[in-house]
Scaffold this active site. Sequence first.
Site, PDB file in Angstrom:
ATOM      1  N   GLU A  76      22.398   4.183  -2.412  1.00  0.00           N
ATOM      2  CA  GLU A  76      21.559   3.295  -3.230  1.00  0.00           C
ATOM      3  C   GLU A  76      21.184   3.968  -4.542  1.00  0.00           C
ATOM      4  O   GLU A  76      21.238   3.351  -5.615  1.00  0.00           O
ATOM      5  CB  GLU A  76      20.298   2.918  -2.458  1.00  0.00           C
ATOM      6  CG  GLU A  76      19.313   2.095  -3.268  1.00  0.00           C
ATOM      7  CD  GLU A  76      18.067   1.735  -2.494  1.00  0.00           C
ATOM      8  OE1 GLU A  76      17.091   1.275  -3.123  1.00  0.00           O
ATOM      9  OE2 GLU A  76      18.050   1.898  -1.254  1.00  0.00           O
TER      10      GLU A  76
ATOM     11  N   GLY B 229       0.782  -1.229   0.000  1.00  0.00           N
ATOM     12  CA  GLY B 229       0.000   0.000   0.000  1.00  0.00           C
ATOM     13  C   GLY B 229       0.811   1.274   0.000  1.00  0.00           C
ATOM     14  O   GLY B 229       0.248   2.368  -0.039  1.00  0.00           O
TER      15      GLY B 229
END
Length: 381
Positions: A242, A130
């Site tokens: 990242e 979600g």
Amino acid sequence: MRRRLYDNDHEQFRAAFRTFLERNAVPHADEWEERGTVDRGYWHEAGKAGFIGFEAPVEHGGLAIRDFRYNAVITEEIVRSGVNGDAFTMANDILAPYLIEVTDEAQAQRWLPGFVSGELIAALALSEPGGGSDLAALASTGTWHGDRIVINGSKTFITSGATADLALVLVRTGEADGRGMTLVAVEADTPGFTRGAPMHKIGRRAQDTAELFFTDCEVPASNVLGEPGEGFRLVMRNLARERLSIAVNGVCVARRALDLTLDHTRERKTFGKRLVDHQSVRHAVAEMHTAIEVTQSHIDRCIVALDAGELTAVDAAAAKFHATELEFATADRCLQLFGGYGYIEEYPIARLWRDARVTRIYGGANEIMREIVGRDIAGRP
């Protein structure tokens, strides 16, 4: 223009890693694409050769090398080889800082030697069904019961999720007026921890991706990384690295796509002459080449900044969205120059094109990256 990012040590490392890939990966690339994952034996061989977790301290099996240029070499050679996937970047660029910098000594002794040797596959479990890129909407919970934390919830789109022996799971634990999150290491055999079958993806098929489920999953407090409640901060601290990793891959893919296209257009003839001798093709090649060179120069600067501790979250977000937009645009334009052949699986450009699509989504969707950069610029005096 000659790049000045690397020295002789990096080039020797490149030669060794290229040989490793040619012997251990390239012959199996198609098989791994069909299967949806790589062999465990391949990962063991990579560990034995020193290509996993080389930043780790020597006492835990690493080489104590803290230089992101080696990480970039690995990415460049993987893309060049045609063996795509996220296993090395996930391990070295994303997971290594957690396992090396955040673990206490007891945790490091438990997990780092196996991680470095390739015997332990780890995953980072952040995204949820979600929430996607919105970590502030995290719904998975961790409830304290004495010296144990009970986890309930699910994670999705988890790289190496189907094969991981250890998952670093971000859960909401409620510290700091209900906003606290905690990072917990969950071992594969922990009761209440299950996983779905590998997802069938459009691209990056050799990299397993799966959903993870936690139902009253009890984990000892000794598996908490860092302090309870500081998980969100730990994740934010590592996001710049990242996102730079994704940017490095993006410009590498763009360059590889152009190289493949140059080979094709020099051999393919239409209307009595080579494709590359048509003005429209030469102009397309010129535009792509220039965009790649400019982006490469910027990414190289970002790598230097990361090693110097100067790369900001905004810098990384900008690099990520720019490089991945270039990546897909270049792959798409190059596929067009292959004509019908570009739509055939046997041609490497087809794999590059479909594998490139997801990079504008993962690591933070590019819409969010633009928002990060835009807010920063708008807030400047």
